[in-house]
Design a protein around this motif. Structure first.
Motif, PDB file in Angstrom:
ATOM      1  N   LEU A 336       0.821  -1.212   0.000  1.00  0.00           N
ATOM      2  CA  LEU A 336       0.000   0.000   0.000  1.00  0.00           C
ATOM      3  C   LEU A 336       0.855   1.262   0.000  1.00  0.00           C
ATOM      4  CD1 LEU A 336      -2.925   1.045   0.122  1.00  0.00           C
ATOM      5  CD2 LEU A 336      -2.721   1.031   2.623  1.00  0.00           C
ATOM      6  N   GLY A 337       0.822   2.004  -1.111  1.00  0.00           N
ATOM      7  CA  GLY A 337       1.583   3.242  -1.218  1.00  0.00           C
ATOM      8  C   GLY A 337       0.834   4.407  -0.598  1.00  0.00           C
ATOM      9  N   ILE A 338       1.570   5.274   0.075  1.00  0.00           N
ATOM     10  CA  ILE A 338       1.019   6.493   0.667  1.00  0.00           C
ATOM     11  C   ILE A 338       1.807   7.670   0.119  1.00  0.00           C
ATOM     12  CG2 ILE A 338       0.500   7.745   2.782  1.00  0.00           C
ATOM     13  CD1 ILE A 338      -1.048   5.155   2.577  1.00  0.00           C
ATOM     14  N   ALA A 339       1.169   8.523  -0.678  1.00  0.00           N
ATOM     15  CA  ALA A 339       1.850   9.680  -1.240  1.00  0.00           C
ATOM     16  C   ALA A 339       2.212  10.639  -0.113  1.00  0.00           C
ATOM     17  CB  ALA A 339       0.951  10.380  -2.260  1.00  0.00           C
ATOM     18  N   ALA A 340       3.484  11.037  -0.044  1.00  0.00           N
ATOM     19  CA  ALA A 340       3.962  11.888   1.041  1.00  0.00           C
ATOM     20  C   ALA A 340       4.709  13.090   0.488  1.00  0.00           C
ATOM     21  CB  ALA A 340       4.876  11.086   1.969  1.00  0.00           C
ATOM     22  N   ALA A 341       4.321  14.279   0.944  1.00  0.00           N
ATOM     23  CA  ALA A 341       5.024  15.504   0.571  1.00  0.00           C
ATOM     24  C   ALA A 341       6.191  15.684   1.526  1.00  0.00           C
ATOM     25  CB  ALA A 341       4.085  16.691   0.639  1.00  0.00           C
ATOM     26  N   THR A 342       7.403  15.792   0.981  1.00  0.00           N
ATOM     27  CA  THR A 342       8.610  15.933   1.799  1.00  0.00           C
ATOM     28  C   THR A 342       9.417  17.123   1.304  1.00  0.00           C
ATOM     29  OG1 THR A 342      10.131  14.638   0.410  1.00  0.00           O
ATOM     30  CG2 THR A 342       8.644  13.403   1.871  1.00  0.00           C
ATOM     31  N   THR A 389      -2.167   2.866  -4.430  1.00  0.00           N
ATOM     32  CA  THR A 389      -1.734   4.081  -3.739  1.00  0.00           C
ATOM     33  C   THR A 389      -2.911   4.888  -3.222  1.00  0.00           C
ATOM     34  OG1 THR A 389       0.334   4.281  -4.992  1.00  0.00           O
ATOM     35  CG2 THR A 389      -0.536   6.298  -4.048  1.00  0.00           C
ATOM     36  N   ILE A 390      -2.696   5.507  -2.041  1.00  0.00           N
ATOM     37  CA  ILE A 390      -3.636   6.481  -1.475  1.00  0.00           C
ATOM     38  C   ILE A 390      -2.939   7.833  -1.418  1.00  0.00           C
ATOM     39  CG2 ILE A 390      -4.959   7.173   0.561  1.00  0.00           C
ATOM     40  CD1 ILE A 390      -5.169   4.237   1.331  1.00  0.00           C
ATOM     41  N   PRO A 403      -6.319  12.120  -9.490  1.00  0.00           N
ATOM     42  CA  PRO A 403      -4.915  11.715  -9.364  1.00  0.00           C
ATOM     43  C   PRO A 403      -4.420  10.908 -10.558  1.00  0.00           C
ATOM     44  CG  PRO A 403      -6.305  10.338  -7.990  1.00  0.00           C
ATOM     45  CD  PRO A 403      -7.190  11.418  -8.527  1.00  0.00           C
ATOM     46  N   ILE A 404      -3.126  11.027 -10.827  1.00  0.00           N
ATOM     47  CA  ILE A 404      -2.482  10.245 -11.884  1.00  0.00           C
ATOM     48  C   ILE A 404      -1.891   8.988 -11.259  1.00  0.00           C
ATOM     49  CG2 ILE A 404      -0.600  10.220 -13.574  1.00  0.00           C
ATOM     50  CD1 ILE A 404      -1.011  13.157 -14.002  1.00  0.00           C
ATOM     51  N   LEU A 405      -2.024   7.887 -11.958  1.00  0.00           N
ATOM     52  CA  LEU A 405      -1.560   6.593 -11.450  1.00  0.00           C
ATOM     53  C   LEU A 405      -0.061   6.592 -11.169  1.00  0.00           C
ATOM     54  CD1 LEU A 405      -3.425   4.248 -13.957  1.00  0.00           C
ATOM     55  CD2 LEU A 405      -4.007   4.607 -11.567  1.00  0.00           C
ATOM     56  N   ASN A 406       0.306   5.929 -10.075  1.00  0.00           N
ATOM     57  CA  ASN A 406       1.709   5.652  -9.833  1.00  0.00           C
ATOM     58  C   ASN A 406       2.126   4.602 -10.873  1.00  0.00           C
ATOM     59  OD1 ASN A 406       3.925   6.308  -8.223  1.00  0.00           O
ATOM     60  ND2 ASN A 406       3.696   4.483  -6.976  1.00  0.00           N
ATOM     61  N   PRO A 407       3.222   4.812 -11.618  1.00  0.00           N
ATOM     62  CA  PRO A 407       3.603   3.872 -12.678  1.00  0.00           C
ATOM     63  C   PRO A 407       3.654   2.426 -12.181  1.00  0.00           C
ATOM     64  CG  PRO A 407       4.965   5.831 -12.783  1.00  0.00           C
ATOM     65  CD  PRO A 407       4.149   5.958 -11.531  1.00  0.00           C
ATOM     66  N   GLY A 408       3.068   1.528 -12.972  1.00  0.00           N
ATOM     67  CA  GLY A 408       3.071   0.118 -12.626  1.00  0.00           C
ATOM     68  C   GLY A 408       1.880  -0.325 -11.805  1.00  0.00           C
ATOM     69  N   GLU A 409       1.004   0.625 -11.434  1.00  0.00           N
ATOM     70  CA  GLU A 409      -0.170   0.285 -10.641  1.00  0.00           C
ATOM     71  C   GLU A 409      -1.435   0.516 -11.460  1.00  0.00           C
ATOM     72  OE1 GLU A 409      -0.047   2.374  -6.910  1.00  0.00           O
ATOM     73  OE2 GLU A 409       2.043   1.833  -6.541  1.00  0.00           O
ATOM     74  N   SER A 410      -2.524  -0.099 -11.018  1.00  0.00           N
ATOM     75  CA  SER A 410      -3.763  -0.017 -11.790  1.00  0.00           C
ATOM     76  C   SER A 410      -4.735   1.021 -11.257  1.00  0.00           C
ATOM     77  CB  SER A 410      -4.465  -1.386 -11.799  1.00  0.00           C
ATOM     78  OG  SER A 410      -4.824  -1.758 -10.472  1.00  0.00           O
ATOM     79  N   ALA A 411      -4.550   1.471 -10.002  1.00  0.00           N
ATOM     80  CA  ALA A 411      -5.519   2.406  -9.424  1.00  0.00           C
ATOM     81  C   ALA A 411      -4.879   3.239  -8.330  1.00  0.00           C
ATOM     82  CB  ALA A 411      -6.722   1.649  -8.873  1.00  0.00           C
ATOM     83  N   ILE A 412      -5.469   4.406  -8.079  1.00  0.00           N
ATOM     84  CA  ILE A 412      -5.031   5.306  -7.011  1.00  0.00           C
ATOM     85  C   ILE A 412      -6.260   6.005  -6.448  1.00  0.00           C
ATOM     86  CG2 ILE A 412      -4.510   7.126  -8.706  1.00  0.00           C
ATOM     87  CD1 ILE A 412      -2.399   8.199  -6.779  1.00  0.00           C
TER      88      ILE A 412
END
Length: 472
Positions: A336-342, A389-390, A403-412
């Motif tokens: 499970l990916g979590i988009a994080a602003a750093t 990804t969330i 949102p745009i898909l993370n490459p290699g994944e089917s949904a976000i």
């Protein structure tokens, strides 16, 4: 003596370059197999590099701040025989011939400016400061300079005192703002410079420029670090009308990935707005539960759990498109990916095998993921292999997005802001906590029916969180 060279490794899958953030050793230092000698920043993360052999540091090929291609030599080490002729030891030989003219001291111009070492710094072309070795000192300079300062000079630094203490993200911020860390007063523990210290140092810089009025005296300062700081184009009276920021690191990788994703996978986005009041009440109850003591409990935790339940009910959503093999790859696990602003930009680390974690375990994993990302210590491995990804845009007060898909994944899944709104509840209009979810998916392998069912299941779990148990 025997010299071995250590090349910039590929510390992440498919990466082609990395920036040297910090050297932990200097020429003449003894190193052992496995010792960390430097920290580098790739397009994905900041990584410490260990040396794979024992010996004495012979040369640091590139200074800090240089972007180096994978495969280029970055450090050489004397691994056997007599110790290398360290710069400090070379001084007596030069002093023994004081009558010699300065010219013979640098007889090898080809060595001073090797053409093979001209790393292109992204956004600026070749940097003059990093395309040649530091010049050898003249006989006069060697005779008068103390040997103790030679390693500092060879590494491109003036012997002006110890290097300021700051974490990599703080150093990057200072570069972006054009702040010299040596001039910053640290307030962090053990004399460490914080982000607030850098901002304070940068704040008074703006009003000072008009006082020094002429643009000409200000201009010479810019070439000092053309690669590391944004370039401002002055418009008179010290007012900058443009700022140019080098495209590199995470931002460069993110841009390439998003363009590739947007123009490779046909995106479809669906939305659902619903009453999340019961989930918000459950969050408060869990915070008071002694079994969850010490854990970070927030809406994102339960949203993540709802996603995992919905994936179990709709497993085809957790897939990938293999163009080369012309196959759809169904994943029987959820990373499970979590988009994080750093401070380094947007990254998407993922929780490995999140589907197998209990709620307390998932809470700990989320907390560790966020803390590591904020410190700029996320490893490339933590960002590889994601399956879903969330992205939580609601923390910025945004209702929803596409949102745009993370490459290699089917949904976000994008999570919008949770707001108190009038809502029909049990036949009456009442104030309720309401939010909007947006699901983008790859229409090559997720059709409208599958995408709709999945999104509806996530919303249903969050409307009635008891389904976390009955559906799981």
């Amino acid at each position: 003596m025997t010299i071995r060279e250590f090349k910039m490794p590929d510390v992440g899958e498919g990466l082609t370059e990395a920036e040297i953030l910090k050297w932990y050793v200097q020429p003449g230092d003894t190193v052992t197999d496995g010792q960390v000698v430097c920290e580098v920043e790739t397009a994905k993360a900041a990584v410490e590099l260990p040396i794979p052999f024992d010996g004495t540091v012979h040369e640091l090929v590139f200074p800090e701040g240089t972007t180096v291609d994978v495969g280029q030599v970055i450090i050489s080490v004397n691994v056997g025989g007599a110790a290398p002729a360290a710069p400090a030891a070379a001084a007596p030989a030069v002093e023994a011939a004081p009558a010699a003219p300065p010219a013979p001291v640098a007889p090898a111009p080809a060595e001073d400016a090797p053409q093979e070492r001209q790393p292109v710094l992204v956004g600026y072309g070749v940097a003059a400061s990093s395309t040649k070795r530091r010049a050898r000192k003249s006989a006069t300079a060697t005779a008068t300079a103390p040997a103790a300062v030679v390693p500092e000079q060879l590494n491109g630094h003036a012997p002006a005192g110890p290097r300021p203490l700051a974490k990599p993200p703080v150093r990057k911020l200072a570069k972006d703002l054009g702040v010299d860390l040596a001039s910053v007063v640290p307030t962090g523990p053990d004399g460490v410079i914080t982000r607030e210290d850098v901002h304070r140092a940068a704040a008074p810089a703006a009003p000072v420029a008009p006082v020094q009025a002429p643009a000409a005296p200000v201009a010479p300062a810019a070439p000092a670090a053309p690669v590391q700081a944004p370039v401002a184009v002055a418009a008179g009276a010290g007012e900058a009308r443009e700022t140019r920021v080098p495209i590199k690191g995470v931002r460069k990788a993110t841009a390439a990935a998003m363009v590739g994703s947007a123009f490779t996978a046909p995106h479809v986005t669906e939305f659902v707005t619903f009453d999340i009041t019961r989930t918000m009440k459950l969050v408060e109850e869990l915070k008071a539960d002694k079994d969850m003591a010490g854990l970070r409990i927030n809406p994102l935790l339960l949203i993540a759990k709802a996603v995992l339940v919905a994936v179990r009910r709709n497993p085809e959503i957790n897939a990938a498109w293999d163009e080369a093999a012309q196959e759809i790859v169904l994943k029987h696990y959820v990373n499970l990916g979590i988009a994080a602003a750093t401070p380094r930009g947007l990254i998407v680390p993922n929780i490995k095998d999140a589907h197998a974690q209990t709620l307390p375990e998932l809470s700990r994993s989320l907390s560790e993921l966020v803390a590591t990302a904020r410190e700029g210590k996320t490893t490339p491995a933590a960002m590889q292999g994601g399956t879903f990804t969330i992205t939580n845009v609601g923390v910025f007060g945004v209702d929803t997005g596409t949102p745009i898909l993370n490459p290699g994944e089917s949904a976000i899944l994008a999570v919008g802001a949770i707001k108190l709104q009038p809502w029909v509840h049990k036949g009456k209009v009442k104030p309720r906590q309401v939010t909007t979810l947006a699901l983008s998916f790859d229409h090559r392998l997720v059709d409208g029916e599958l995408g709709s069912k999945f999104l509806a299941d996530v919303a249903a779990v969050l409307e009635q969180p008891k389904r976390l148990m009955t559906w799981a």
